[in-house]
Design an enzyme around this catalytic site. Structure first.
Site, mmCIF file in Angstrom:
data_model
loop_
_atom_site.group_PDB
_atom_site.id
_atom_site.type_symbol
_atom_site.label_atom_id
_atom_site.label_comp_id
_atom_site.label_asym_id
_atom_site.label_seq_id
_atom_site.Cartn_x
_atom_site.Cartn_y
_atom_site.Cartn_z
ATOM 1 C CB SER A 1 -0.942 0.048 1.257
ATOM 2 O OG SER A 1 -1.905 1.039 1.104
ATOM 3 C CG HIS B 1 -5.130 -2.399 -0.556
ATOM 4 N ND1 HIS B 1 -4.449 -1.733 -1.707
ATOM 5 C CD2 HIS B 1 -4.753 -1.816 0.471
ATOM 6 C CE1 HIS B 1 -3.605 -0.613 -1.176
ATOM 7 N NE2 HIS B 1 -3.820 -0.684 0.105
ATOM 8 C CG ASP C 1 -5.619 -1.517 -4.970
ATOM 9 O OD1 ASP C 1 -4.630 -2.276 -4.553
ATOM 10 O OD2 ASP C 1 -6.259 -0.618 -4.238
#
Length: 402
Positions: free
Chosen positions: A183, A348, A280
């Site tokens: 991330s 994610h 995502d």
């Protein structure tokens, strides 16, 4: 005696927070719990390396062994960003802005696991999780002080301080090295990949892996560049521009573009692997359909359950997938040393979760799990550039709507 023990335990919990439970031995679990190490206080002071609130930065190190004793895997922690004083002040009193509020033990799983059957290529390496407490993907270098409030935007210094702490612990003699992150940590990999190699021996094999860090410079459903505006404010507030790739900033029209992976990727010289979902979830919720672009909540049901999306909403998601593939295509076409794994799972971050990294029922593209694809790329067993078919064709996905 029993009362004394109970009161002591209560005091520990009140004093140190929920991390205390993690410190207890768990004889019924194979979870690997790794303790926190604060950066040397003198080193942090010399560099000015502090979390948002002024606390010391930290990392978790689990030593390698056997054939992997001289190999290193560094994993940037993720956790979003803050782009104005108000949001950064709020962040500074949470685990995202201060090591005082962080768990003091972290579970190492997925790419950080020490179990050969769960992490076949990196299980015996030195594995490090870099805690995230600056709010700018380890890239800021400034300070805010109005006489009442003080914030340290020192992500770049934190990165340098942790590296300096690790070099005498064996990183200076690394033979194999992989810089990774998830991330906002995955974005940090794009920003620090080439600089990482400069800390290592010349003969070391160093590569980089970004997981869920390919944030698109794209319009939302209202045709506004909401993420571009957010990043622009973040860069200005936290003094990020000086940490951006210099080749990129001198070549692109505006320096802020070099905070976006699609613009900086072509200037990275180190072998690079992109692990990302074409759908995502973070980008779906915050770049494509941010709350500001859906004031009446027409997308709420679709966000919570992909199976109830309308045909029009699915078409919008498919267009976003195409836009991501277009942004990655130059890398796919030109990079000789690069690898990629673009699946169609609504997820994610997939490298730190054992379910998605490497398990019996983990996602697969062309019959390869993520761990297999990354390992094949790193060790050059074969060229690994895998792109999944569009949703909903992949039946191996764990569709995690978060």
């Amino acid at each position: 005696m029993l009362l004394t023990i109970s009161v002591s335990v209560l005091l520990l919990i009140l004093t140190f927070g929920p991390w205390y439970a993690y410190a207890q031995p768990n004889h019924h679990s194979s979870r690997l719990l790794v303790g926190m190490t604060l950066v040397n206080i003198d080193r942090a002071a010399a560099l000015g390396a502090y979390c948002l609130d002024g606390s010391l930065p930290a990392y978790h190190l689990h030593r390698g062994f056997g054939a992997g004793a001289r190999n290193w895997l560094l994993q940037f922690e993720g956790g979003g960003w803050c782009n104005d004083v108000e949001s950064c002040l709020e962040r500074a009193i949470t685990r995202r802005g201060s090591t005082r509020y962080m768990t003091k033990f972290e579970v190492f799983s997925g790419i950080l696991s020490n179990n050969h059957s769960l992490n076949p290529d990196f299980y015996n390496w030195n594995r490090v999780k870099l805690r995230y407490c600056d709010g700018a993907s380890f890239a800021g270098d400034s300070k805010f002080d109005n006489g009442t409030s003080l914030l340290y935007f020192r992500g770049q210094k934190i990165w340098q301080a942790i590296i300096s702490d690790l070099l005498p612990k064996g990183l200076a003699h690394a033979e194999e090295a992989l810089l990774s992150g998830c991330s906002a940590g995955g974005l940090a990999v794009f920003l620090h990949c080439d600089s990482f190699t400069r800390f290592l021996p010349r003969n070391a094999s160093a590569k980089c892996l970004s997981d869920a860090g390919f944030f698109l410079d794209a319009t939302d459903i209202s045709q506004n560049y909401s993420m571009r505006s957010f990043y622009y404010d973040l860069i200005a507030l936290q003094g990020v521009e000086q940490s951006l790739n210099s080749n990129c900033t001198t070549s692109e029209t505006d320096p802020w573009q070099c905070f976006f992976p699609q613009h900086v990727l072509g200037y990275i010289n180190t072998p690079f692997f992109i692990l990302n979902s074409a759908y995502d979830v973070y980008q779906f919720h915050h770049i494509l359909v941010p709350p500001s672009a859906d004031l009446h909540g027409h997308w709420n049901h679709c966000k919570n359950n992909i199976t109830v999306c309308t045909e029009n909403q699915i078409e919008v998601l498919q267009d976003y997938r195409v836009e991501m593939l277009k942004a990655i295509y130059p890398f796919y076409k030109k990079s000789i040393t690069g690898g990629m794994y673009i699946n169609s799972c609504f997820a994610h971050c997939q490298s730190e979760s054992q379910d998605t990294w490497f398990a019996v029922d983990s996602p697969k593209v062309h019959n390869q799990a993520i761990a297999e694809a990354v390992g094949n790329w790193y060790f050059e067993r074969n060229v690994t550039k895998l792109i999944d078919c569009p949703y909903p064709c992949d039946t191996t996905c764990r569709n995690l709507i978060v």
